[in-house]
Each structure stands twice: as structure tokens, then as C-alpha cells.
Design a protein around this motif. Structure first.
Motif, PDB file in Angstrom:
ATOM      1  N   GLN A   1       0.827  -1.204   0.000  1.00  0.00           N
ATOM      2  CA  GLN A   1       0.000   0.000   0.000  1.00  0.00           C
ATOM      3  C   GLN A   1       0.863   1.257   0.000  1.00  0.00           C
ATOM      4  OE1 GLN A   1      -2.303  -0.888   3.473  1.00  0.00           O
ATOM      5  NE2 GLN A   1      -4.057  -1.645   2.318  1.00  0.00           N
TER       6      GLN A   1
ATOM      7  N   ASN B   1       2.224   1.740  -3.443  1.00  0.00           N
ATOM      8  CA  ASN B   1       1.204   2.224  -4.380  1.00  0.00           C
ATOM      9  C   ASN B   1       0.864   3.689  -4.135  1.00  0.00           C
ATOM     10  OD1 ASN B   1       0.777  -0.090  -5.941  1.00  0.00           O
ATOM     11  ND2 ASN B   1      -0.618  -0.983  -4.439  1.00  0.00           N
TER      12      ASN B   1
ATOM     13  N   ARG C   1      -5.791  -3.553  -5.330  1.00  0.00           N
ATOM     14  CA  ARG C   1      -5.296  -2.255  -4.845  1.00  0.00           C
ATOM     15  C   ARG C   1      -6.332  -1.460  -4.062  1.00  0.00           C
ATOM     16  NH1 ARG C   1      -2.710  -2.374 -10.000  1.00  0.00           N
ATOM     17  NH2 ARG C   1      -0.426  -2.443  -9.805  1.00  0.00           N
TER      18      ARG C   1
END
Length: 336
Positions: A73, A76, A198
Motif C-alpha cells: 500500500q 502504491n 489495490r
């Protein structure tokens, strides 16, 4: 006074409700599952980079999935905001590759266990609910084996055609088509077949048969998803991980508290970090519990009996059975 440990065949007619599978069930299928933890496997290989080791220490956990998801995370977020941060990405890649290698090291291939699947299938199909604490593919492979049998029994993990979990999972207990009986399967700690994308959507990876394990690892490498399973951790860490997942929390909140009269426990050591699962079943109407015993371990019988009575009630009947007796789990019946 020593507990009486009976053959499974003497108890099976009294137990057809819920079965809870622990790691001992997987070890019975393959000794490769007899490891302390995935993180311990990696530490023995000394393949985890220093930054990755610091993350496990900082978050005070041994749970690969949790650390992988946190760093994924973060990576991203940096990517979406165009923040150059090679160090975070390198940590993510290191942890991911270590997890993939650890799973490859400990998980057998389909062909190594396929001969045991018919016995496991015949054993499990007598239950209306299977609760597997193991994240491996043994139960999933057993389910796919059953798809080819066409014996009018159906295993259902409550994931629909597109791999999305059915929020109204209870309706799947109904018989459809030519079904004469069915078994619902749940993974309170997740499974290798489950993943998150995601935006935290959870789904099941759909591939039948021998290529599933490699396909799962390829999906992890694609960076599209991260695995959804709780591999290690303390009681608090596991409960936090469960609460952060829609699927896991649904199993915890709804499936574990379903009314049930009987419970079979197979291969579960009843460690303190997992007793919360037993506590969730308190008040569900359990009247009798059958507990597997490996190699006539009477000390385990005493401990299990105390834990069950403390958590499910003093009046619950407890039966013990030999985990290696004919017809139990992966052992053929006597007439075969």
C-alpha cells in the motif's frame, strides 16, 4: 484417570455438523507443513533484507501477509503521488519474493498429495460445515476433486462465479439442481486462493487442478494483488487482521456463531493465539465435541478437555478419537 481414545468409526455416526481443521491435518498430508512459521523458514535461509527485517520488528509481528500488504500500500501511494522512493519498493519486492519462496519450500505440489484427496473428500463430505484454519490448498484441492465425482454432493466455499464472496452465504445451504447434500467451507484465517486488489476488494483466484499453486504465486508477482491469509501472530494481531477483512470478519461474526449441536476438532493444538475461535462458538448450542488425538497423547486430552469446558461449558460431552484410525481424514477405511 486416562481419557478413552476411540477409533473414528465408533464416533462418526454421531458427528455430521461442523469440523474445525488445524495444522495437524495438513501435516498428516505432508510433513513439509511441519514448520514453525513462514518467517522462520525465511530466517533460516537468511534471505530477508535488513529493511524488511526492521518492518517485522517495528510492527511486532511474524505475519507475512500483514507486512506485505502494508508495504504494498505504501508503494502504491508513492507511485500514485509520483514520489520517488526506491527503498520502500525494494522492501516490498524483498518481502514478496521471500514469501513466494517460503510457500514454494513448504507447500507440496498437487501430484504429491493427489492420492490422498479421495479419502479426505469422503471424510469431509459427511459434515455440513468445514472450518479450516489452514491457508494451504488441501481443502481446496479436495473440493475440486469432488467436482469430477458427480456423486450429487457439493462443496461450496461461498465465492460466486466471479470470485466474489456471497454476503448472503446462508442461502447456499439450500440444495440446487441435482444436489442431494452439500458442505459449506470457510477459512477464518484466509487462504492462498484468496487475495486483495489495490482498492481492497477481496476475491478468489479461480484455477482448477495442478497449476493452481504456481498461478497464485504468479498473481502475487504481477503486483495486481496481495494474498489474504493470516499466517502467524498473537491473538490480538490475528483479531486485528480479521477485522480488517470483509471476508474474514464475516466468517468470524456470522459463521462461527451459527447454531450447532456438534463439533469435531481435527489436528488443532488449541494454542492460546487461536482460542478466540472457540470462544466465538460459545452459546451456539454445542452439546458434544470430538477431538482428534495424535499417538495417544493423554496430556493433550487433559488440556483440550479443560479448554473446551472452560469455553463451551462444563456440560459439553467430549469424545477423543485416534487421528490415524481407519476412515479418519486421509486414512482409508478398513474395508479398502
Amino acid at each position: 484417570m486416562e481419557s478413552v481414545i476411540r477409533p473414528w468409526s465408533e464416533l462418526e455416526q454421531s458427528y455430521d455438523g461442523t469440523i474445525l481443521l488445524g495444522n495437524g491435518a495438513s501435516i498428516a498430508v505432508s510433513s513439509r507443513f511441519a514448520y514453525r512459521s513462514l518467517l522462520e523458514c525465511v530466517r533460516q535461509r537468511e534471505s530477508l533484507a535488513e529493511d524488511a527485517r526492521r518492518l517485522f520488528d517495528f510492527f511486532e509481528t511474524e505475519d507475512f501477509e500483514l507486512i506485505l500488504r502494508i508495504v504494498w500500500q505504501a508503494s502504491n501511494v508513492n507511485k500514485s503521488l509520483r514520489i520517488e522512493d526506491a527503498r520502500t519498493r525494494e522492501a516490498y519486492l524483498s518481502i514478496r519474493e521471500c514469501l513466494i519462496q517460503a510457500v514454494r519450500d513448504v507447500h507440496p505440489e498437487h501430484h504429491e498429495v493427489s492420492r490422498q484427496l479421495p479419502c479426505i473428500y469422503d471424510f469431509l463430505k459427511r459434515f455440513d460445515t468445514v472450518i479450516s484454519l489452514n491457508y494451504d490448498l488441501i481443502v481446496y484441492w479436495t473440493m475440486t476433486y469432488g467436482l469430477d465425482k458427480n456423486d450429487h454432493h457439493r462443496f461450496k466455499d461461498c465465492f460466486l462465479a466471479r470470485g466474489v464472496f456471497a454476503e448472503d452465504w446462508q442461502r447456499l445451504r439450500a440444495l440446487y439442481g441435482d444436489e442431494q447434500s452439500n458442505t459449506l467451507v470457510f477459512y477464518p484465517h484466509g487462504s492462498l486462493v484468496l487475495c486483495r486488489n489495490r482498492i481492497e476488494h477481496e476475491h478468489k483466484i479461480h484455477i482448477r487442478g495442478a497449476g493452481l499453486l504456481e498461478s497464485i504465486l504468479e498473481r502475487w508477482q504481477s503486483e495486481e494483488v496481495v494474498p489474504l491469509f493470516v499466517s502467524e501472530g498473537t491473538y490480538k494481531q490475528k483479531v486485528n487482521s480479521i477485522q480488517n477483512s470483509f471476508y474474514l470478519s464475516t466468517v468470524y461474526r456470522e459463521v462461527l456463531v451459527e447454531p450447532r449441536e456438534s463439533l469435531v476438532i481435527l489436528g488443532w493444538g488449541m494454542g492460546e493465539h487461536d482460542i478466540h475461535l472457540l470462544k466465538r462458538m460459545a452459546g451456539t448450542g454445542i452439546q458434544r465435541v470430538a477431538v482428534s488425538v495424535f499417538r495417544r497423547d493423554h496430556a493433550y486430552c487433559n488440556r483440550a478437555s479443560q479448554l473446551i469446558k472452560d469455553n463451551l461449558g462444563q456440560d459439553v460431552r467430549i469424545d477423543f478419537f485416534d487421528s490415524e484410525s481407519p476412515g479418519c481424514w486421509n486414512k482409508p477405511p478398513e474395508n479398502q
